[in-house]
Design a protein around this motif. Structure first.
Motif, PDB file in Angstrom:
ATOM      1  N   ASN A 110       0.495  20.064  31.477  1.00  0.00           N
ATOM      2  CA  ASN A 110       0.225  19.114  30.144  1.00  0.00           C
ATOM      3  C   ASN A 110      -1.234  18.122  31.008  1.00  0.00           C
ATOM      4  OD1 ASN A 110      -0.931  17.251  27.837  1.00  0.00           O
ATOM      5  ND2 ASN A 110       1.020  16.488  28.404  1.00  0.00           N
ATOM      6  N   ALA A 111      -2.527  18.897  31.363  1.00  0.00           N
ATOM      7  CA  ALA A 111      -3.292  17.952  32.142  1.00  0.00           C
ATOM      8  C   ALA A 111      -3.480  16.304  31.172  1.00  0.00           C
ATOM      9  CB  ALA A 111      -4.586  18.838  31.874  1.00  0.00           C
ATOM     10  N   ASN A 112      -4.265  15.993  32.193  1.00  0.00           N
ATOM     11  CA  ASN A 112      -5.170  14.635  31.261  1.00  0.00           C
ATOM     12  C   ASN A 112      -6.253  15.096  31.017  1.00  0.00           C
ATOM     13  OD1 ASN A 112      -5.763  11.927  32.534  1.00  0.00           O
ATOM     14  ND2 ASN A 112      -7.946  12.227  33.538  1.00  0.00           N
ATOM     15  N   GLY A 113      -6.923  15.938  31.730  1.00  0.00           N
ATOM     16  CA  GLY A 113      -7.907  16.449  30.291  1.00  0.00           C
ATOM     17  C   GLY A 113      -8.199  15.821  29.312  1.00  0.00           C
ATOM     18  N   THR A 114      -9.305  14.752  29.933  1.00  0.00           N
ATOM     19  CA  THR A 114     -10.154  13.970  29.007  1.00  0.00           C
ATOM     20  C   THR A 114     -11.692  14.548  28.303  1.00  0.00           C
ATOM     21  OG1 THR A 114     -12.065  12.964  30.129  1.00  0.00           O
ATOM     22  CG2 THR A 114      -9.593  11.919  30.405  1.00  0.00           C
ATOM     23  N   GLY A 115     -12.047  15.806  28.355  1.00  0.00           N
ATOM     24  CA  GLY A 115     -12.903  16.703  27.610  1.00  0.00           C
ATOM     25  C   GLY A 115     -14.067  16.262  28.409  1.00  0.00           C
ATOM     26  N   SER A 116     -14.262  15.044  29.915  1.00  0.00           N
ATOM     27  CA  SER A 116     -15.233  14.919  30.454  1.00  0.00           C
ATOM     28  C   SER A 116     -15.452  16.520  31.318  1.00  0.00           C
ATOM     29  CB  SER A 116     -15.061  13.993  31.146  1.00  0.00           C
ATOM     30  OG  SER A 116     -16.052  14.119  32.721  1.00  0.00           O
ATOM     31  N   PRO A 117     -17.060  16.870  31.304  1.00  0.00           N
ATOM     32  CA  PRO A 117     -17.554  17.743  31.686  1.00  0.00           C
ATOM     33  C   PRO A 117     -16.745  17.552  33.484  1.00  0.00           C
ATOM     34  CG  PRO A 117     -19.372  17.368  30.781  1.00  0.00           C
ATOM     35  CD  PRO A 117     -17.793  16.132  30.619  1.00  0.00           C
TER      36      PRO A 117
ATOM     37  N   VAL B 151      -0.701  23.795  22.066  1.00  0.00           N
ATOM     38  CA  VAL B 151      -3.104  24.137  21.655  1.00  0.00           C
ATOM     39  C   VAL B 151      -3.125  23.572  22.425  1.00  0.00           C
ATOM     40  CG1 VAL B 151      -4.201  24.647  19.627  1.00  0.00           C
ATOM     41  CG2 VAL B 151      -1.592  25.236  20.021  1.00  0.00           C
ATOM     42  N   ASN B 152      -4.515  24.136  23.377  1.00  0.00           N
ATOM     43  CA  ASN B 152      -5.613  23.391  23.902  1.00  0.00           C
ATOM     44  C   ASN B 152      -6.281  22.935  22.727  1.00  0.00           C
ATOM     45  OD1 ASN B 152      -6.713  21.742  27.020  1.00  0.00           O
ATOM     46  ND2 ASN B 152      -8.513  23.292  25.728  1.00  0.00           N
ATOM     47  N   ALA B 153      -6.907  21.983  22.202  1.00  0.00           N
ATOM     48  CA  ALA B 153      -7.278  21.852  20.869  1.00  0.00           C
ATOM     49  C   ALA B 153      -8.829  21.296  21.184  1.00  0.00           C
ATOM     50  CB  ALA B 153      -6.868  21.141  19.526  1.00  0.00           C
ATOM     51  N   GLY B 154      -9.847  21.792  19.823  1.00  0.00           N
ATOM     52  CA  GLY B 154     -10.983  21.334  19.915  1.00  0.00           C
ATOM     53  C   GLY B 154     -11.531  22.882  20.688  1.00  0.00           C
ATOM     54  N   TRP B 155     -11.024  23.901  21.282  1.00  0.00           N
ATOM     55  CA  TRP B 155     -11.586  25.232  22.334  1.00  0.00           C
ATOM     56  C   TRP B 155     -12.851  25.633  21.607  1.00  0.00           C
ATOM     57  CZ3 TRP B 155     -11.363  26.801  26.687  1.00  0.00           C
ATOM     58  CH2 TRP B 155     -11.752  27.940  27.165  1.00  0.00           C
ATOM     59  N   LEU B 156     -13.729  25.859  21.864  1.00  0.00           N
ATOM     60  CA  LEU B 156     -15.381  26.827  21.292  1.00  0.00           C
ATOM     61  C   LEU B 156     -15.548  27.996  22.483  1.00  0.00           C
ATOM     62  CD1 LEU B 156     -18.311  23.705  21.459  1.00  0.00           C
ATOM     63  CD2 LEU B 156     -16.721  24.878  18.962  1.00  0.00           C
ATOM     64  N   GLY B 157     -15.270  27.757  23.611  1.00  0.00           N
ATOM     65  CA  GLY B 157     -15.638  29.497  24.304  1.00  0.00           C
ATOM     66  C   GLY B 157     -14.725  28.339  25.982  1.00  0.00           C
ATOM     67  N   PRO B 158     -14.972  29.435  26.906  1.00  0.00           N
ATOM     68  CA  PRO B 158     -14.574  29.405  28.058  1.00  0.00           C
ATOM     69  C   PRO B 158     -16.309  28.990  28.888  1.00  0.00           C
ATOM     70  CG  PRO B 158     -15.072  31.692  27.759  1.00  0.00           C
ATOM     71  CD  PRO B 158     -14.750  31.131  26.429  1.00  0.00           C
ATOM     72  N   ASP B 159     -15.471  27.701  29.618  1.00  0.00           N
ATOM     73  CA  ASP B 159     -16.102  27.386  30.737  1.00  0.00           C
ATOM     74  C   ASP B 159     -15.983  28.169  32.064  1.00  0.00           C
ATOM     75  OD1 ASP B 159     -17.211  26.598  32.860  1.00  0.00           O
ATOM     76  OD2 ASP B 159     -17.234  24.244  32.009  1.00  0.00           O
ATOM     77  N   PRO B 160     -16.829  29.423  32.100  1.00  0.00           N
ATOM     78  CA  PRO B 160     -16.644  30.148  33.885  1.00  0.00           C
ATOM     79  C   PRO B 160     -15.819  29.906  35.192  1.00  0.00           C
ATOM     80  CG  PRO B 160     -19.249  29.628  33.302  1.00  0.00           C
ATOM     81  CD  PRO B 160     -18.368  29.384  32.184  1.00  0.00           C
ATOM     82  N   ASP B 161     -16.180  27.958  35.047  1.00  0.00           N
ATOM     83  CA  ASP B 161     -15.644  27.131  36.674  1.00  0.00           C
ATOM     84  C   ASP B 161     -14.671  27.007  36.080  1.00  0.00           C
ATOM     85  OD1 ASP B 161     -18.477  27.567  37.314  1.00  0.00           O
ATOM     86  OD2 ASP B 161     -19.349  26.472  36.574  1.00  0.00           O
ATOM     87  N   ILE B 162     -13.833  26.836  35.043  1.00  0.00           N
ATOM     88  CA  ILE B 162     -12.373  26.040  35.125  1.00  0.00           C
ATOM     89  C   ILE B 162     -11.929  27.668  35.749  1.00  0.00           C
ATOM     90  CG2 ILE B 162      -9.938  25.435  33.008  1.00  0.00           C
ATOM     91  CD1 ILE B 162     -13.271  23.679  33.849  1.00  0.00           C
ATOM     92  N   GLY B 163     -11.056  28.490  34.683  1.00  0.00           N
ATOM     93  CA  GLY B 163     -10.841  29.478  35.111  1.00  0.00           C
ATOM     94  C   GLY B 163      -9.025  29.090  34.585  1.00  0.00           C
TER      95      GLY B 163
ATOM     96  N   SER C  97     -12.994  22.953  27.656  1.00  0.00           N
ATOM     97  CA  SER C  97     -14.086  23.974  26.685  1.00  0.00           C
ATOM     98  C   SER C  97     -15.408  24.727  26.769  1.00  0.00           C
ATOM     99  CB  SER C  97     -13.700  23.687  24.991  1.00  0.00           C
ATOM    100  OG  SER C  97     -14.812  24.279  24.776  1.00  0.00           O
ATOM    101  N   ALA C  98     -16.441  25.006  27.559  1.00  0.00           N
ATOM    102  CA  ALA C  98     -17.496  24.882  27.161  1.00  0.00           C
ATOM    103  C   ALA C  98     -18.097  24.119  25.986  1.00  0.00           C
ATOM    104  CB  ALA C  98     -18.140  26.289  26.978  1.00  0.00           C
ATOM    105  N   GLY C  99     -18.844  23.549  26.202  1.00  0.00           N
ATOM    106  CA  GLY C  99     -19.591  22.732  24.932  1.00  0.00           C
ATOM    107  C   GLY C  99     -18.756  21.044  25.096  1.00  0.00           C
ATOM    108  N   ARG C 100     -17.880  21.220  26.061  1.00  0.00           N
ATOM    109  CA  ARG C 100     -17.756  19.463  26.135  1.00  0.00           C
ATOM    110  C   ARG C 100     -18.720  18.726  26.352  1.00  0.00           C
ATOM    111  NH1 ARG C 100     -16.028  22.649  30.598  1.00  0.00           N
ATOM    112  NH2 ARG C 100     -15.941  21.408  32.421  1.00  0.00           N
ATOM    113  N   THR C 101     -18.116  17.209  25.253  1.00  0.00           N
ATOM    114  CA  THR C 101     -19.193  16.349  25.568  1.00  0.00           C
ATOM    115  C   THR C 101     -18.762  14.824  26.250  1.00  0.00           C
ATOM    116  OG1 THR C 101     -19.692  16.291  23.575  1.00  0.00           O
ATOM    117  CG2 THR C 101     -21.216  17.643  24.461  1.00  0.00           C
ATOM    118  N   GLY C 102     -17.393  14.860  26.454  1.00  0.00           N
ATOM    119  CA  GLY C 102     -16.871  13.901  26.887  1.00  0.00           C
ATOM    120  C   GLY C 102     -15.034  13.404  25.576  1.00  0.00           C
ATOM    121  N   THR C 103     -14.871  12.428  26.061  1.00  0.00           N
ATOM    122  CA  THR C 103     -13.170  11.993  25.250  1.00  0.00           C
ATOM    123  C   THR C 103     -13.445  10.731  23.849  1.00  0.00           C
ATOM    124  OG1 THR C 103     -11.882  11.256  26.405  1.00  0.00           O
ATOM    125  CG2 THR C 103     -12.744   9.784  26.637  1.00  0.00           C
TER     126      THR C 103
END
Length: 373
Positions: free
Chosen positions: A263-270, A326-338, A185-191
């Motif tokens: 099911n991604a690793n997806g730690t929330g780390s930028p 669901v990919n929870a915690g979502w705030l908005g798109p990060d344009p670099d993720i796609g 997500s946009a605005g992600r700050t860590g795990t």
């Protein structure tokens, strides 16, 4: 030439067990992750008043770690219909744990418990390889079964959030500043950290059929790689993750466009999330636009050495339910993720193949390819 030929004997999962902050058992975990019901709350188990981040996903009254692991083992073995009195029942046990001063005692207690309860010959091997420990154990279990070395192998893992690890992650600024885990997500700050104990029984398919055991899923492929890039930063282009995924696909003998969920690793780390997204684009190309992706860590937290086994249970549950989490915690798109992230509720789908990915400090990466029954 295919360096990773499909296994002659197909390894399947016949039993799963889990304790997590979402509840006791696989059904509670599946319900929570499918619907994005995050289990994070203020940490009261130990003092976090001096910490930047004060939230985690915790069991309300955690038993000793060995007891938690043995509870998950019991669930898995009972679900698989394993008879501890049968002469060939006792499987070797591969155990993933965090390495600390109490590891030896925990291993001994688990070994005694599986021997007494399920006729297992104790703990055959202990894995302490950070966040890929449990996935490495599952890959080894699948290889042992596929090679005909054992008719079945039990994989177990456990992690309980403790003051030292929480403090280390907090001091390293790896934990989310806002107390929410927001994968991709946009605005992600860590795990955020989480408690977990999990177990799966991996069995040769012919042996499972002979016993009349339930086949919950098949381990179609597995891959491992190392980045050799940095002690804690991911290789920024996702090259190592991509190699692990390609090895899993090659071993299964399938094409990338046959995969229907990650099911991604997806730690929330930028940095980590971006590198993983680049890896998926590298492997799946145009198929990435229609490949559903989510990270269940946004619900159950990062359980370190137990995380991969917890997430394998999640993936098996999602395939069985026909609902992608669901990919929870979502705030908005990060344009670099796609990526085609699962948002706004679970997505109804019954893919034949799903990937579950994990990466660890030091550049270790694993990919487990799960086939629906």
């Amino acid at each position: 030439m295919n360096r990773h030929a499909p296994p002659a004997v197909r390894p399947v999962v016949t039993g799963v067990g889990v304790l997590s902050a979402a509840g006791d058992g696989p059904a509670a975990l599946t319900e929570a992750v499918v619907h994005g019901k995050a289990a994070f709350a203020a940490v009261t188990r130990f003092d976090v008043s001096a910490r930047r981040t004060v939230r985690a996903a915790l069991l309300p009254e955690p038993p000793p770690l060995a007891d938690a692991v043995l509870a998950a083992v019991g669930q898995a073995c009972r679900r698989a219909g394993l008879d501890p009195a049968a002469p060939d029942a006792g499987p070797p046990v591969l155990l993933a744990l965090h390495s600390d001063l109490r590891t030896r005692a925990t291993v001994a207690a688990v070994a005694a418990g599986v021997a007494a309860g399920w006729g297992a010959p104790g703990v055959t091997r202990t894995y302490t390889g950070a966040c890929v420990a449990a996935a490495t154990a599952v890959a080894d279990a699948a290889a042992l079964v596929a090679a005909g070395r054992h008719p079945r192998v039990l994989v177990a893992a456990g992690h309980l959030v403790e003051p030292g690890v929480h403090a280390a992650f907090d001091a390293g600024r790896a934990l989310a500043r806002d107390g929410e885990l927001r994968p991709f997500s946009a605005g992600r700050t860590g795990t955020l950290l989480g408690d977990a104990a999990a177990a799966v029984l991996v069995e040769a398919e012919p042996e499972a059929r002979r016993r009349g055991a339930p086949v919950l899923a098949r381990l179609a492929g597995w891959g491992r790689s190392g980045d050799a890039h940095h002690v804690c930063r991911p290789e920024p282009e996702g090259e190592g993750v991509a190699r692990a995924v390609l090895a899993a696909l090659e071993r299964a003998g399938i094409e990338p466009d046959e995969v229907g969920y990650v099911n991604a690793n997806g730690t929330g780390s930028p940095m980590s999330d971006l590198a993983e997204a680049k890896a998926l684009h590298r492997v799946f190309g145009a198929h990435t636009a229609r490949l559903p992706v989510s990270s269940s860590k946004a619900v159950h937290g990062h359980a370190l050495e137990a995380s991969a086994l917890l997430e394998l249970v999640v993936t098996i549950g999602a395939l069985a339910e026909g609902l992608l989490p669901v990919n929870a915690g979502w705030l908005g798109p990060d344009p670099d993720i796609g990526l085609d992230l699962v948002l706004d509720g679970p997505r109804a789908a019954r893919p034949r193949y799903a990937l579950t990915l994990n990466s660890a400090f030091g550049g270790a990466n694993t990919a487990l390819l799960v086939a629906a029954r």
